[in-house]
Design a protein around this motif. Structure first.
Motif, mmCIF file in Angstrom:
data_model
loop_
_atom_site.group_PDB
_atom_site.id
_atom_site.type_symbol
_atom_site.label_atom_id
_atom_site.label_comp_id
_atom_site.label_asym_id
_atom_site.label_seq_id
_atom_site.Cartn_x
_atom_site.Cartn_y
_atom_site.Cartn_z
ATOM 1 N N LEU A 30 48.444 36.901 24.054
ATOM 2 C CA LEU A 30 49.821 36.441 24.112
ATOM 3 C C LEU A 30 50.159 35.804 25.463
ATOM 4 O O LEU A 30 51.295 35.377 25.682
ATOM 5 C CB LEU A 30 50.777 37.609 23.844
ATOM 6 N N GLY A 31 49.185 35.776 26.336
ATOM 7 C CA GLY A 31 49.408 35.185 27.649
ATOM 8 C C GLY A 31 49.957 36.144 28.682
ATOM 9 O O GLY A 31 50.257 35.739 29.808
ATOM 10 N N ASP A 32 50.096 37.437 28.314
ATOM 11 C CA ASP A 32 50.585 38.429 29.273
ATOM 12 C C ASP A 32 49.447 38.867 30.191
ATOM 13 O O ASP A 32 48.313 39.080 29.734
ATOM 14 C CB ASP A 32 51.154 39.644 28.540
ATOM 15 N N PRO A 33 49.735 39.025 31.487
ATOM 16 C CA PRO A 33 48.658 39.402 32.419
ATOM 17 C C PRO A 33 48.121 40.800 32.131
ATOM 18 O O PRO A 33 48.860 41.698 31.714
ATOM 19 C CB PRO A 33 49.343 39.341 33.792
ATOM 20 N N ILE A 34 46.843 40.992 32.379
ATOM 21 C CA ILE A 34 46.180 42.288 32.228
ATOM 22 C C ILE A 34 45.868 42.816 33.624
ATOM 23 O O ILE A 34 45.032 42.255 34.341
ATOM 24 C CB ILE A 34 44.888 42.174 31.397
ATOM 25 N N ALA A 35 46.563 43.851 34.017
ATOM 26 C CA ALA A 35 46.347 44.453 35.330
ATOM 27 C C ALA A 35 45.120 45.362 35.289
ATOM 28 O O ALA A 35 44.817 45.986 34.265
ATOM 29 C CB ALA A 35 47.575 45.253 35.760
ATOM 30 N N PHE A 36 44.399 45.429 36.401
ATOM 31 C CA PHE A 36 43.283 46.348 36.625
ATOM 32 C C PHE A 36 42.076 46.044 35.726
ATOM 33 O O PHE A 36 41.271 46.935 35.429
ATOM 34 C CB PHE A 36 43.703 47.806 36.438
ATOM 35 N N ALA A 37 41.945 44.796 35.280
ATOM 36 C CA ALA A 37 40.742 44.411 34.541
ATOM 37 C C ALA A 37 39.551 44.394 35.497
ATOM 38 O O ALA A 37 39.673 44.069 36.681
ATOM 39 C CB ALA A 37 40.926 43.037 33.898
ATOM 40 N N ASN A 38 38.370 44.737 34.967
ATOM 41 C CA ASN A 38 37.163 44.786 35.776
ATOM 42 C C ASN A 38 36.486 43.413 35.755
ATOM 43 O O ASN A 38 36.184 42.882 34.680
ATOM 44 C CB ASN A 38 36.215 45.856 35.224
ATOM 45 N N VAL A 39 36.260 42.820 36.938
ATOM 46 C CA VAL A 39 35.643 41.497 37.067
ATOM 47 C C VAL A 39 34.357 41.676 37.877
ATOM 48 O O VAL A 39 34.396 42.171 39.009
ATOM 49 C CB VAL A 39 36.581 40.497 37.759
ATOM 50 N N LEU A 40 33.211 41.242 37.298
ATOM 51 C CA LEU A 40 31.919 41.573 37.893
ATOM 52 C C LEU A 40 30.964 40.410 37.718
ATOM 53 O O LEU A 40 30.929 39.764 36.655
ATOM 54 C CB LEU A 40 31.350 42.821 37.208
ATOM 55 N N ARG A 63 24.055 33.515 44.730
ATOM 56 C CA ARG A 63 24.389 32.537 43.699
ATOM 57 C C ARG A 63 24.331 33.218 42.331
ATOM 58 O O ARG A 63 23.295 33.773 41.941
ATOM 59 C CB ARG A 63 23.411 31.356 43.739
ATOM 60 N N TYR A 64 25.456 33.247 41.585
ATOM 61 C CA TYR A 64 25.516 33.834 40.246
ATOM 62 C C TYR A 64 26.000 32.770 39.268
ATOM 63 O O TYR A 64 26.766 31.867 39.630
ATOM 64 C CB TYR A 64 26.470 35.040 40.215
ATOM 65 N N ASP A 65 25.555 32.911 38.008
ATOM 66 C CA ASP A 65 25.955 31.919 37.008
ATOM 67 C C ASP A 65 26.762 32.507 35.861
ATOM 68 O O ASP A 65 27.149 31.791 34.941
ATOM 69 C CB ASP A 65 24.721 31.194 36.453
ATOM 70 N N THR A 66 27.012 33.844 35.908
ATOM 71 C CA THR A 66 27.755 34.476 34.819
ATOM 72 C C THR A 66 28.741 35.500 35.385
ATOM 73 O O THR A 66 28.401 36.281 36.275
ATOM 74 C CB THR A 66 26.814 35.177 33.823
ATOM 75 N N LEU A 67 29.948 35.485 34.841
ATOM 76 C CA LEU A 67 30.984 36.449 35.226
ATOM 77 C C LEU A 67 31.305 37.321 34.024
ATOM 78 O O LEU A 67 31.471 36.820 32.910
ATOM 79 C CB LEU A 67 32.240 35.702 35.682
ATOM 80 N N VAL A 68 31.371 38.641 34.211
ATOM 81 C CA VAL A 68 31.682 39.590 33.144
ATOM 82 C C VAL A 68 33.075 40.169 33.418
ATOM 83 O O VAL A 68 33.347 40.671 34.502
ATOM 84 C CB VAL A 68 30.647 40.725 33.076
ATOM 85 N N VAL A 69 33.954 40.074 32.409
ATOM 86 C CA VAL A 69 35.320 40.580 32.537
ATOM 87 C C VAL A 69 35.571 41.557 31.407
ATOM 88 O O VAL A 69 35.300 41.253 30.234
ATOM 89 C CB VAL A 69 36.351 39.426 32.479
ATOM 90 N N SER A 70 36.103 42.740 31.739
ATOM 91 C CA SER A 70 36.320 43.768 30.718
ATOM 92 C C SER A 70 37.538 44.604 31.057
ATOM 93 O O SER A 70 37.975 44.669 32.205
ATOM 94 C CB SER A 70 35.086 44.672 30.605
ATOM 95 N N PHE A 71 38.078 45.244 30.023
ATOM 96 C CA PHE A 71 39.175 46.190 30.212
ATOM 97 C C PHE A 71 39.254 47.077 28.972
ATOM 98 O O PHE A 71 38.893 46.647 27.858
ATOM 99 C CB PHE A 71 40.517 45.477 30.428
ATOM 100 N N VAL A 72 39.700 48.291 29.185
ATOM 101 C CA VAL A 72 39.780 49.266 28.107
ATOM 102 C C VAL A 72 40.639 48.733 26.960
ATOM 103 O O VAL A 72 41.752 48.249 27.174
ATOM 104 C CB VAL A 72 40.379 50.585 28.629
#
Length: 830
Positions: A30-40, A63-72
């Motif tokens: 819905l476009g609402d921000p997600i606080a405390f998401a894990n970015v790795l 040098r990294y080529d992939t970003l992993v984003v997750s949240f409960v």
């Protein structure tokens, strides 16, 4: 307040280079921000947590080529990085399940079923058997680097007229790996210390080997402010104190009720298998962190931890607060602190684009040695941290002994600032900030300061409108001697008043100081239970335009003092001296100091002459100061103060009128009550032996001003209670918004609740009542029952103001008794 003024004046504005740099926002469908998401970064332990608004920034030298984003509760996403830098990412997470191998329980799930909390319990059980506590003795080197940087510097600012003639400073721009903002270093301090400790004797000794400043190295207001960043903390403690706030540690035993914990991953950290736990707060507006930590699977010692204060935390002027610690493994099982990094982004507001000032501290620990005992005498030996050898170490010394190299921009700061100080515009800018911070106008060619500017005006019933101007000698921050003087003029009484003093440091090692002075002025006696010997003081009660009721109980005083002070033991000051006072009423028709005197015409005297011998002991354990001159500046305010004062009045000498003895004891202590805020308590007691008139008795401190004054009673008039024996207690607790943060309508205002309770008991002997019977004011002591008051206050209004509502508990039958009052104060506070 002066420390914050010195920093806030430097507000200006922050790009950089790294191998991989990403930033942006994490939102839901819905476009609402997600606080405390894990970015790795994938296949690494380098990551971060999105802030309250879903925004994040992450960079790495690799040098990294992939970003992993997750949240409960959301499906994880892997994003391919097509460029080395992308700072405008918008990452949308869809509702779904987490990775199968990661089991998490958050929110209202039973705590006993959360594997992260089970690991947390094992950390508690093992925390006292990790680190330096495992050895009887220890020794290590500690290198501290503290920086002060202007941040959020953009092209518009660089091209503004503000920096005309100073464009060269932008050659030293760098980029924060934490926030992604460009910054310009303007101050750096380096300190190398060798630390010795003995756990058997519970002793520690710190020997400073070198100390080097750049930037505003001669401005102790700024240096003292930065010294607050030196506050030592232990992530294993329940609360981490930064400035005057107590943040709940993510490793706290109360953390279960404060944070959500997620077991996110497991991996090898420095050849040790570790669990990765993410944590974030359960509620907004509390003093909490978000972040993650890695913990060993066998010793349950912390290997790495990152802590970022939540943007909603009730802290003023701080937009970002970030801590990270790294530990090294010794002997295959012992985890010792290797590196501690603290970053604070000071800003007028918490918007992402607001300009501010970074305060950064990096501490590196190395060269550990254990079980090498030293004698108790070794720990008692003093070191002079201001030894010129320590302060003037060569560049070769620093190149050989730094435990962490300076980067390119840090190396250039010394030369850049030497050039900057020659630019007229910068000199003017710095000069104005110094005036606001210190209150004094510097006249360098005469080596004097004019001021202070904050005491320039006032009003009282005896003088009417009053103006005051002063000056002091000032050759540098560490002058071995200082002269000060002021003059004041009242437009109603058309009289000139003055005060002058001098002090000289005779011995730096033992802080042996000789001081003396003279003051002829109008004073409001009874603001303190202990009589003042300050010849430069400015009476609050006689210097305000607005007061409650008649402000006519004022005294003309001619005070001369001569004092010898020493500090034979750290934070134990001893003062021995004399004072000679002449006192009489400034408004005899409204207020008299008359007393029975058989030798005076008519048997009544209206003037007191008194010579006293004074001995004072002041013990301030935990107090930290900066400087080594005759005047030093306090760094912290969390120390207790024990004061013992003995006064011996000598009759006959210099026509002194009275022979008496007075003993006074006071103890003031601030208490940090974990996450419940700060409690300040004060207890005073005293007794006078011998007959003395009203001018020498102990007046219970009333307060007829509209200003909140600790240790005064806001519902008492001046001289309402008079004693020769007394016991007084004051308690004030600031919850720092703990309660208001639970109320939805008040939560966003970041208000702070303050409660106070105070009381006094005292008595006045019949002998002293009779001696002062000619006075025209009633003499009453609170001997029938304890006089008490209570108050409720609201602080942090618009981040500046505090209002207190004060209620009188008893003695309401006294003539003119005030059952209720409103007082307030203002200032810059964190």
């Amino acid at each position: 307040m002066q420390r914050l003024l010195a920093v806030l004046v430097f507000w200006i504005a922050a790009i950089g280079m790294a191998q991989t740099k990403v930033g942006g926002v994490v939102v839901d469908e819905l476009g609402d921000p997600i606080a405390f998401a894990n970015v790795l970064f994938k296949n690494s332990t380098e990551g971060t947590i999105s802030n309250d608004d879903g925004r994040f920034y992450l960079e790495s030298e690799e040098r990294y080529d992939t970003l992993v984003v997750s949240f409960v509760g959301y499906a994880s996403r892997e994003i391919l990085l097509t460029s080395r830098a992308d700072l405008r990412m918008e990452i949308v997470l869809a509702e779904g399940e987490q990775l199968d191998e990661v089991i998490v329980f958050v929110g209202k799930q039973p705590k006993k079923n959360n594997p992260a909390i089970e690991i947390l319990r094992k950390i508690w059980a093992k925390k006292r058997s990790n680190g330096l506590q495992l050895y009887r003795q220890y020794r290590y080197d500690e290198y501290e680097k503290t920086e002060f940087d202007l941040n959020t510097i953009d092209s518009a600012l660089m091209q503004s007229k503000l920096f005309d003639g100073m464009e060269f400073v932008f050659e030293d721009l760098d980029t924060s790996r934490i926030t992604g903002k460009t910054y310009l270093p303007v101050f750096i301090n380096e300190k190398l210390t060798k630390v010795y400790g003995d756990n058997d004797m519970n002793l520690e000794k710190r020997m400073v080997l070198g100390n080097k400043n750049s930037g505003f190295s001669n401005n102790q207001a700024i240096i003292a402010f930065l010294q607050d960043l030196y506050t030592q903390y232990d992530v294993y403690d329940n609360y981490i104190k930064i400035f005057d706030k107590s943040f709940t540690s993510p490793l706290s035993r109360t953390g279960i009720d404060t944070y959500n914990y997620v077991l996110a991953d497991s991996a090898f950290i420095k050849d040790k298998w570790c669990y990765n736990i993410i944590y974030y707060p359960r509620r907004k507006n509390e003093l909490t962190f978000k972040g993650d930590f890695w913990v060993n699977d066998s010793t349950y010692a912390i290997a790495e931890i990152n802590m970022q204060a939540t943007r909603s935390a009730n802290v003023n002027w701080v937009k970002e607060l970030y801590i990270e610690q790294e530990f090294e493994v010794l002997s295959d099982s012992v985890f010792l602190l290797k590196r501690d990094y603290l970053l604070t982004d000071f800003a007028l507001n918490k918007k992402d684009k607001s300009r501010g000032v970074y305060g950064k501290r990096t501490t590196v620990y190395d060269n550990y040695f254990f079980d090498q005992p030293q004698t108790r005498d070794f720990y008692k030996q003093k070191q002079d941290p201001y030894n010129p050898v320590i302060l003037e170490r060569s560049d070769t010394f620093w190149d050989n002994n730094r435990l962490e190299d300076l980067n390119k921009d840090e190396k250039g700061i010394y030369a850049m600032l030497d050039t900057l100080k020659t630019v007229p515009k910068f000199k003017t800018f710095y000069y104005l900030s110094s005036v606001l911070g210190s209150g004094y106008i510097e006249i360098d060619k005469w080596n004097i300061d004019l001021g202070d500017i904050y005491s320039a005006w006032g009003y009282n019933d005896a003088e009417g409108v009053r103006f005051r101007g002063g000056a002091r000698t000032f050759f540098g921050q560490n002058d071995p001697w200082r002269l000060q003087a002021y003059g004041a003029y009242g437009f109603m009484d058309k009289k000139f008043k003055y005060g002058l003093s001098g002090k000289i440091l005779l011995d730096r090692k033992n802080r042996l100081i000789l001081s003396g002075g003279n003051r002829r002025d109008i004073e409001q006696l009874g603001l303190n239970l202990t009589a003042t010997t300050d010849v430069l003081g400015r009476s609050i009660a006689s210097g305000n335009f607005l007061t409650v009721g008649s402000n006519d109980r004022l005294t003309n005083i001619n005070l001369s003092t001569l004092m010898l002070e020493m500090e034979p033991v750290k934070n134990l000051r001893m003062r021995f001296g004399t004072s000679f006072r002449t006192m009489k009423s400034a408004l005899p028709d409204a207020f008299s100091l008359d007393y029975l005197d058989p030798d005076a015409p008519g048997g009544i005297s209206s003037q007191i002459k008194q010579f006293d011998l004074i001995t004072t002991l002041v013990y301030t354990p935990g107090k930290r100061v900066i400087g080594y001159g005759v005047e030093r500046r306090d760094i912290n305010d969390d120390y207790s103060t024990l004061l013992l004062n003995f006064t011996h009045g000598v009759r006959g000498f210099l026509e002194s009128d009275f022979d008496y003895r007075k003993v006074q004891l006071s103890y003031t202590k601030p208490w940090q009550i974990g996450g419940l805020g700060r409690l300040t308590t004060s207890v005073e007691l005293g007794k006078t032996f011998g007959a003395v008139p009203l001018g020498l008795l102990n007046i219970v401190p009333g307060n007829q001003t509209f200003f909140t004054i600790f240790n005064a009673f806001p519902n008492l008039d001046f001289y309402e209670f008079v004693t020769d024996t007394y016991t007084s207690m004051h308690m004030e607790h600031n919850f720092n918004g703990r309660l208001f943060s639970r109320i939805p309508l008040l939560r966003e205002l970041n208000l702070r609740e303050i409660v106070g309770l105070r009381g006094v008991w005292g008595e006045l002997s019949e002998e002293n009542r009779l001696l002062s019977s000619p006075t025209n004011i009633p003499l009453q002591a609170p001997d029938d029952r304890i006089y008490w008051e209570y108050s409720f206050g609201i602080g942090n209004i618009f981040k500046l103001f505090r209002v207190d509502f004060n209620f009188r508990g008893n003695y309401l039958e006294n003539p003119g008794a005030r059952p209720f009052s409103v007082t307030g104060t203002f200032g810059l506070q964190f």
